[in-house]
Scaffold this active site. Sequence first.
Site, short mmCIF file in Angstrom:
data_model
loop_
_atom_site.label_atom_id
_atom_site.label_comp_id
_atom_site.label_asym_id
_atom_site.label_seq_id
_atom_site.Cartn_x
_atom_site.Cartn_y
_atom_site.Cartn_z
CD1 TRP A 67 39.82 43.81 34.05
CD2 TRP A 67 38.40 42.65 35.22
NE1 TRP A 67 39.03 43.35 33.12
CE2 TRP A 67 38.09 42.60 33.93
CE3 TRP A 67 37.68 42.15 36.28
CZ2 TRP A 67 37.12 41.59 33.56
CZ3 TRP A 67 36.47 40.94 35.62
CH2 TRP A 67 36.24 40.93 34.34
CG ASP A 108 46.18 38.57 27.36
OD1 ASP A 108 45.75 39.05 28.26
OD2 ASP A 108 46.11 37.43 26.70
CD GLU A 129 39.56 42.24 29.96
OE1 GLU A 129 38.75 41.31 30.45
OE2 GLU A 129 39.36 43.39 30.26
#
Length: 660
Positions: free
Chosen positions: A285, A353, A356
Site C-alpha cells: 500500500w 498524499d 495515497e
Amino acid sequence: MPHSKSRPHFWLADNDEESAAAAPQQQQQQVRGSYLQSILAGRSVTTDDAVYPAYTDAVRADRGSRAPLLLEKQTSRLLPESPYSGFTSGYGSDGDNYSDEYDAPKRPWRAIVLFPFIAGIVYAAILFSYLACDPSATTAAATGTSGEFDQWIHSQRQLAWNGVLANIGPAAGAMDGLVIASPSKGEPNQPDYYFTWSRDSALTVSSLLPSFLPDDYLRPWEYTTSPPHARAHNHTHPLLEGLVRSYARAQAELQVVPNPSGDLWSGGLSEPKFHVDGKPFTHPWGRPQRDGPALRALALIPYAHWLLDRGYPADRAFVVNHLYNSNALRRSGSVIKNDLEEIANMWSLPSFDIWEELDGRHLFTDAVTRRALQAGALLAKRLGDTHAAAYYGTQAERLALQLPNHFNTTAGYWAASHSVQYTTPRAGLDSASMLAVIHAGVRHTSEDVTDLAPNSPAVLSTLLAYVRSFAGLYSLNSDSSSWTDGWLVGRYAEDVYDGVGFRGGNPWYIATFTVAQVLYRAQAAFALADSVQLSPLTASFWADILNEDEDDIPIAGEWTRGSDEYDVATQRIGEVADAFLLRGLSAARRHYGSMAEQIGSSDGKNRGARDLTWSYASFLEVARARDEAKLAMAMGGDDDVDGRDLDAVSDQLFAGEDAL
C-alpha cells in the site's frame, strides 16, 4: 435499483427519564446547535440587516416554546442507536478499570415497541420531502433564496447524519469505535473499501464534533481558556460523547498494533488503514501516510479541552488515562500524546498524499500537521507538560517555514505536492489544497499567507485555477458554460481512477462540496472583515464571479461594506457556492440521498465505493459552512455587535444574552 444500506435502529431520546430531566438545562445550548443548523431547520436568516433584528427578537421571545422544535429538527428526536450508548468499564492495556467512564441512559422499552412504526414514518417522511424537491432547481433555488432548496439541504442533512452513524462500529460490522470507509467489499463494480482508515475516521469524527461541542473548541490551535467555556458543560448529547469515547478507545488499540509501517515507537502510527476488526492490513500500500496521526489529534484535542472545562474529577481522569498522559513520551492509551510525539519527530520525512498515490511533501499533510502541533502545544501546556509544549511549538514553527514552498509563485496557486515523482504530468491543482483550507485554515482575514484564510488572494486564486482545470472535462457540466454556474469537480483534472479501475476519472462528492465550502467560508470571512481585499491574484476570480471584464477589476485596495461592489461581490460568492452545493445534491437525489465516492462523468450515476462515509461527512460540513455564512452576512456590519468574531456573536445570540 439504488443501494439501500441497512440503517441502525432508533430510540426515542425524549422517552429517557434522565434526558428529559436534563432537557431544560441543555435546551438553550442545544438550540444554538452546530454552526447554527437550526437556521435552516427552522427560520431562514435573511442577509437584509433591516430584517435580522426582528429575527433575533423572535428567537429570544420564542426560545422557550421553540427550543424543543429546533432541537428536534437539528439532530432529529429520533436518534440512531449506537453501540456507544453505554460503558461500564474503562479501557487500559494493563487491565485496569477506571471509575471515570461514561454510562449512558438505558433505552426504554417503549422505544423498542414503537421503533418499527416510528422509524418507518420518519424515514419515509425524509425521502418524501427529499424527492418532492425539483432537481432542476430554478435560479432562485441556486441563489439560496428558495425555501425548497433549504428544505432539500435539511432533508439531505438527516440522511447524511444517518449515513455516517451507520458506518461506525458494530452497526457496520466493525469493532467498537471504528469508522469504516464504506460497506463496499469488492462486489461486482465495487472496490473493497471495507477497512478503517485513520484519516477518514478522524475527519468523520471531526465532522460530528460541531453537533457535540461549542464552536470555540473546534479550532483547537486557537483555543483559549476564556469564557464562554465556563458554560460549555451544557452543550452535549450522550450519544455523541459515547461515540467519541469509543473512537478514542479504538484508536488506542490500533496504536499498539504492529503493522508494516512499524509499531508505537517506530512509525506504526502513520499506517493508513486496518481491517475492521483492528487487525493490521499487511498487503502492499502507499505508506506511511503522516496526515493520519495529525488529524486524529485534531479530532480528540477539542474533546480533551471540553472535558477539562467541564471540570469533573472523572473528566480529568479520562483525559489523563485515555487521551494525554504527560508521564511518558508514549504509552498505551495516551492517544493524543502518542500522535503528537509521532508527528513532532517525523514531520520532516516524506509521506504519501491524501489520495495515497504520491510520496513526497504535501500541502494538506504539512498544514494539518502544523495545526496539530500548535493545538498539542496548548493542550500540553494546560496539562503541565511544559517541555513537550515547547517542543511541539518549536516544531510547528519550523514546519510553518516550509509551507511557502508549496506555493507556485509563477502560476499563483497553492500546489498540492512538491518533491514527488509523477508517473504522468500533473499541474498540482488538486482538491487536496482546498481540503487544507477547510481543515487547517483560519476562519478570518489574515495577513499570514500560511494561515490559509479562505478569503485570502492566494486561496481564491488557487480555487479559480483548480476549478477551471475541469473545463470541458465532464459532459455532465456541458449545460453550464461558466464554472460560476456550478460544476461537478474531481480530485484533479489528470485523474484516471474511476472508482474500480483506471479508465478515466469522475467527479467526486467530496471535491464538489469542498469548493462550495471554501466559497462559503470566504463569504463569511469577508462579511466579518467588512471588506474584500483586492490584488493581482484575485482579478480573474472576481471577473468570473461578477461576470465582468478582468480589465475592469481593480488589482489593489479593497471594497468596503456599504459600497455597491462589496454588496454584489459578497452576495455573488454565496450564490456560486450554492450552485456547487446544488450540483452535488442533484447527483445524490437521483440515488435517494445515497452518496458514493464518485459521480459518473457522463451519466451522473454513483460510481466507486457506495455510501462513502467521507462523502456524507463532507456534506455535513458544507451545510454548516452555509449556515455560518448566512449568519455572518446577517451580522456583519451591525454596530451593536462588539467586534466581528462570529463565534462570540453566535454564542450571544443563542445563549440569550442581551448584548445584541
